[in-house]
Design a protein around this motif. Structure first.
Motif, PDB file in Angstrom:
ATOM      1  N   LEU A 178      -4.250 -18.412   4.045  1.00  0.00           N
ATOM      2  CA  LEU A 178      -3.140 -17.509   3.759  1.00  0.00           C
ATOM      3  C   LEU A 178      -2.978 -16.368   4.786  1.00  0.00           C
ATOM      4  CD1 LEU A 178      -2.508 -17.405  -0.265  1.00  0.00           C
ATOM      5  CD2 LEU A 178      -1.169 -18.993   1.514  1.00  0.00           C
ATOM      6  N   GLY A 179      -4.126 -16.252   5.496  1.00  0.00           N
ATOM      7  CA  GLY A 179      -4.100 -15.268   6.546  1.00  0.00           C
ATOM      8  C   GLY A 179      -4.366 -13.788   5.917  1.00  0.00           C
ATOM      9  N   ILE A 180      -4.801 -13.869   4.709  1.00  0.00           N
ATOM     10  CA  ILE A 180      -5.049 -12.497   4.153  1.00  0.00           C
ATOM     11  C   ILE A 180      -6.477 -12.102   4.518  1.00  0.00           C
ATOM     12  CG2 ILE A 180      -5.070 -11.304   1.731  1.00  0.00           C
ATOM     13  CD1 ILE A 180      -3.570 -13.662   0.758  1.00  0.00           C
ATOM     14  N   PRO A 181      -6.494 -10.617   4.957  1.00  0.00           N
ATOM     15  CA  PRO A 181      -7.789 -10.233   5.456  1.00  0.00           C
ATOM     16  C   PRO A 181      -8.734 -10.287   4.137  1.00  0.00           C
ATOM     17  CG  PRO A 181      -6.310  -8.633   5.946  1.00  0.00           C
ATOM     18  CD  PRO A 181      -5.485  -9.922   5.435  1.00  0.00           C
ATOM     19  N   LYS A 182      -9.976  -9.937   4.243  1.00  0.00           N
ATOM     20  CA  LYS A 182     -10.940  -9.730   3.279  1.00  0.00           C
ATOM     21  C   LYS A 182     -10.942  -8.289   2.815  1.00  0.00           C
ATOM     22  CE  LYS A 182     -15.731 -10.767   1.987  1.00  0.00           C
ATOM     23  NZ  LYS A 182     -17.135 -11.138   2.480  1.00  0.00           N
ATOM     24  N   GLU A 183     -11.023  -8.072   1.484  1.00  0.00           N
ATOM     25  CA  GLU A 183     -11.081  -6.641   1.153  1.00  0.00           C
ATOM     26  C   GLU A 183     -12.371  -6.056   1.498  1.00  0.00           C
ATOM     27  OE1 GLU A 183      -9.658  -5.816  -2.973  1.00  0.00           O
ATOM     28  OE2 GLU A 183      -9.285  -7.900  -3.469  1.00  0.00           O
ATOM     29  N   SER A 184     -12.323  -4.948   1.852  1.00  0.00           N
ATOM     30  CA  SER A 184     -13.469  -4.184   2.333  1.00  0.00           C
ATOM     31  C   SER A 184     -13.526  -2.868   1.239  1.00  0.00           C
ATOM     32  CB  SER A 184     -13.339  -3.621   3.666  1.00  0.00           C
ATOM     33  OG  SER A 184     -12.352  -2.932   3.851  1.00  0.00           O
ATOM     34  N   GLU A 185     -14.869  -2.530   1.089  1.00  0.00           N
ATOM     35  CA  GLU A 185     -15.237  -1.383   0.111  1.00  0.00           C
ATOM     36  C   GLU A 185     -14.427  -0.232   0.766  1.00  0.00           C
ATOM     37  OE1 GLU A 185     -17.318  -0.385  -3.013  1.00  0.00           O
ATOM     38  OE2 GLU A 185     -17.552  -2.142  -2.137  1.00  0.00           O
ATOM     39  N   GLY A 186     -13.784   0.570  -0.284  1.00  0.00           N
ATOM     40  CA  GLY A 186     -13.123   1.683  -0.119  1.00  0.00           C
ATOM     41  C   GLY A 186     -11.806   1.523   0.519  1.00  0.00           C
ATOM     42  N   HIS A 187     -11.351   0.186   0.813  1.00  0.00           N
ATOM     43  CA  HIS A 187      -9.844   0.248   1.579  1.00  0.00           C
ATOM     44  C   HIS A 187      -8.868  -0.716   0.596  1.00  0.00           C
ATOM     45  CE1 HIS A 187      -6.992  -0.699   4.678  1.00  0.00           C
ATOM     46  NE2 HIS A 187      -7.082  -2.011   4.087  1.00  0.00           N
ATOM     47  N   HIS A 188      -7.737   0.112   0.350  1.00  0.00           N
ATOM     48  CA  HIS A 188      -6.914  -0.487  -0.474  1.00  0.00           C
ATOM     49  C   HIS A 188      -5.937  -1.478   0.325  1.00  0.00           C
ATOM     50  CE1 HIS A 188      -3.760  -1.053  -3.588  1.00  0.00           C
ATOM     51  NE2 HIS A 188      -2.968  -0.503  -2.494  1.00  0.00           N
ATOM     52  N   MET A 189      -5.997  -2.711  -0.352  1.00  0.00           N
ATOM     53  CA  MET A 189      -5.227  -3.813   0.086  1.00  0.00           C
ATOM     54  C   MET A 189      -4.022  -3.756  -0.492  1.00  0.00           C
ATOM     55  SD  MET A 189      -5.283  -6.564   2.194  1.00  0.00           S
ATOM     56  CE  MET A 189      -7.094  -6.988   2.385  1.00  0.00           C
ATOM     57  N   ASP A 190      -2.861  -4.010   0.339  1.00  0.00           N
ATOM     58  CA  ASP A 190      -1.475  -3.909   0.067  1.00  0.00           C
ATOM     59  C   ASP A 190      -1.231  -5.424   0.107  1.00  0.00           C
ATOM     60  OD1 ASP A 190       0.930  -3.556  -0.664  1.00  0.00           O
ATOM     61  OD2 ASP A 190       1.620  -2.178   0.895  1.00  0.00           O
ATOM     62  N   TYR A 191      -1.274  -5.992  -1.133  1.00  0.00           N
ATOM     63  CA  TYR A 191      -0.978  -7.487  -1.305  1.00  0.00           C
ATOM     64  C   TYR A 191       0.512  -7.767  -1.275  1.00  0.00           C
ATOM     65  CZ  TYR A 191      -5.804  -8.604  -2.262  1.00  0.00           C
ATOM     66  OH  TYR A 191      -7.035  -8.878  -2.169  1.00  0.00           O
ATOM     67  N   ASP A 192       1.332  -6.452  -1.285  1.00  0.00           N
ATOM     68  CA  ASP A 192       2.804  -6.819  -1.118  1.00  0.00           C
ATOM     69  C   ASP A 192       3.226  -7.463   0.168  1.00  0.00           C
ATOM     70  OD1 ASP A 192       3.086  -6.355  -3.939  1.00  0.00           O
ATOM     71  OD2 ASP A 192       3.854  -4.155  -3.518  1.00  0.00           O
ATOM     72  N   ASP A 193       2.539  -7.013   1.232  1.00  0.00           N
ATOM     73  CA  ASP A 193       2.723  -7.437   2.427  1.00  0.00           C
ATOM     74  C   ASP A 193       2.605  -9.060   2.659  1.00  0.00           C
ATOM     75  OD1 ASP A 193       3.042  -4.642   3.288  1.00  0.00           O
ATOM     76  OD2 ASP A 193       1.029  -4.555   4.141  1.00  0.00           O
ATOM     77  N   TYR A 194       2.012  -9.548   1.712  1.00  0.00           N
ATOM     78  CA  TYR A 194       1.742 -11.007   1.985  1.00  0.00           C
ATOM     79  C   TYR A 194       2.408 -11.593   0.758  1.00  0.00           C
ATOM     80  CZ  TYR A 194      -2.114  -9.323   5.106  1.00  0.00           C
ATOM     81  OH  TYR A 194      -2.727  -8.900   5.793  1.00  0.00           O
ATOM     82  N   PHE A 195       2.804 -11.154  -0.472  1.00  0.00           N
ATOM     83  CA  PHE A 195       3.198 -11.648  -1.676  1.00  0.00           C
ATOM     84  C   PHE A 195       4.553 -10.982  -2.140  1.00  0.00           C
ATOM     85  CE2 PHE A 195      -1.463 -12.989  -1.915  1.00  0.00           C
ATOM     86  CZ  PHE A 195      -1.122 -14.313  -1.780  1.00  0.00           C
ATOM     87  N   GLY A 196       5.403 -10.319  -1.127  1.00  0.00           N
ATOM     88  CA  GLY A 196       6.509  -9.710  -1.417  1.00  0.00           C
ATOM     89  C   GLY A 196       7.635 -10.313  -1.687  1.00  0.00           C
TER      90      GLY A 196
END
Length: 424
Positions: A178-196
């Motif tokens: 799905l082209g979703i980058p991996k979550e990194s420590e201390g970084h908030h992933m905004d999944y709405d950009d991919y599943f909005g």
């Protein structure tokens, strides 16, 4: 051995920011298939051909009676006495209500006939292969399923269910897919950009899935293994799905499909396309809907695991499905319990479906918490699972779906015992 897991009573999501919701760690089952089979009485595996034929005859008689009633709908509600009593508008509303009732009942009957063909494909209808093949071919071709071709890929699905590398259908998409980058420590992933997606768009995608997914799978390998060539399908005798030895039966399935196309064309020419669509076409569309809904809900749930590499074995894959109270008595009577007792079917596909209920009692007692059941209303479950089951991670050998917020409801235990080895 622990109580069976009830998927309809699992914990709700916890606070945002947690990638795994609070629930017990998951440890795959430790038993061999031989141990599980020995817990079920041997007589439940015996196939009774006359009994199976009676079920088929029952379904065919019901289909014929309902078809006969369907032929009376338009003449009855267009009769002058009916239009005079109900008014023209009232008679028209009643006519379409009668057609909706016809499509509901006939669609379920047709699906039951398809299920019997499915049982033939597994060899569960009869101990005689020729009986299975004749009845399975006839019932499936009548409903536009290439019997031998589909039987081959469906057998591979059963042999490899829940394996990320080898399963044939409902293989989860990964984060990379799905082209979703991996979550990194201390970084908030905004999944709405991919599943909005909006609810309206989600509903559109669900309807498209329900009506088109099965033909799309047969024609284009949609939801199948991603490593297959681009034009993989069930109608090409040289497809990667088949061996050279299976080529002839694929051709036979194609000839049956061509014969069915000719019969439908001839029926349209004689009786009119409108009549064929109302009497046959829409009930067939209902079959594709019910079949996809049943199989999707069997194999897609945030509580069910998928496996990679050495963590997979046949019995772990068989347990990675769920029994559902599908449409209550409608599903039990018309659909031959195909959804109510599906877990036992994955363990032992040749077991007759009419023994599924009793055999499930023994299976539940033996595997305990590894048996999954849901009494959640199925349309609600369809909406819920479609939103909750978005992707799995690229790493790990025991995987659970994550939702539109990157959350999973379960996680594998930190230390996993290796899969049991079957004794020889």
């Amino acid at each position: 051995m622990g109580a069976p897991i009830n998927l309809s009573t699992q914990p709700a999501p916890q606070a945002k920011g947690h990638s795994v919701r609070e629930s017990p760690d998951y440890t795959p089952m430790p038993w061999t298939l031989k141990e599980i089979r020995s817990a079920i009485p041997a007589q439940l595996f015996v196939r009774d051909t006359p009994r199976a034929i009676l079920y088929l005859v029952r379904d065919l008689l019901m289909a014929a009676v309902v078809w006969k009633l369907g032929l009376q709908i338009d003449p009855a509600f267009r009769h002058s006495r009916v239009t005079s009593a109900l008014t023209a508008t009232g008679a028209e509303v009643a006519r379409w209500a009668a057609w909706c009732a016809y499509w509901w009942v006939q669609g379920l009957i047709f699906t039951g006939i398809w299920v019997i063909g499915h049982e033939c494909g597994h060899g569960a209808f009869s101990a005689h292969k020729w009986v299975n093949d004749i009845i399975g071919f006839t019932t499936h071709i009548f409903l536009w399923t290439p019997y031998f071709s589909w039987r081959i890929s469906h057998h591979r699905h059963h042999s490899n269910h829940a394996s990320m590398e080898r399963d044939e259908v409902y293989v989860p998409k990964t984060r990379t897919d799905l082209g979703i980058p991996k979550e990194s420590e201390g970084h908030h992933m905004d999944y709405d950009d991919y599943f909005g997606d909006t609810p309206i768009y989600t509903m559109y995608m669900l309807i498209r899935q329900q009506l088109l997914a099965f033909p799309a799978y047969l024609l284009f390998n949609v939801s199948g293994q991603k490593d297959y060539p681009k034009w993989t399908n069930h109608y090409d005798p040289n497809s990667v799905l088949f061996t050279k030895e299976q080529r002839n039966v694929v051709i036979i399935s194609n000839l049956g499909t061509a014969a069915m196309a000719y019969l439908v064309k001839a029926a349209c020419a004689q009786y009119g396309a409108s009549s064929v669509v109302k009497l046959y076409g829409i009930p067939w569309l209902c079959v594709t809907h019910w079949f996809i809904m049943i199989t999707y809900l069997h194999h897609t749930d945030p509580e069910l695991p998928h496996y990679r590499k050495a963590e997979w074995n046949f019995q772990r894959g068989a347990a990675a499905t769920v029994d559902r109270d599908f449409l209550g008595w409608w599903g039990r009577y018309f659909l031959h319990d195909v959804a109510h007792f599906h877990v036992i079917h994955h363990f032992f596909p040749k077991m007759p479906w009419y023994n599924g209920e009793e055999a499930t009692k023994y299976l539940k007692e033996f595997i305990g918490e590894h048996y999954a059941y849901s009494n959640k209303p199925v349309f609600s479950a369809l909406w819920h699972n479609y939103n909750e089951c978005q992707f799995v991670e690229d790493e790990g050998d025991v995987l659970f779906y994550k939702n539109r917020k990157g959350e999973a409801v379960r996680r594998p235990a930190q230390r996993l015992a290796p899969p049991p080895q079957e004794s020889t």
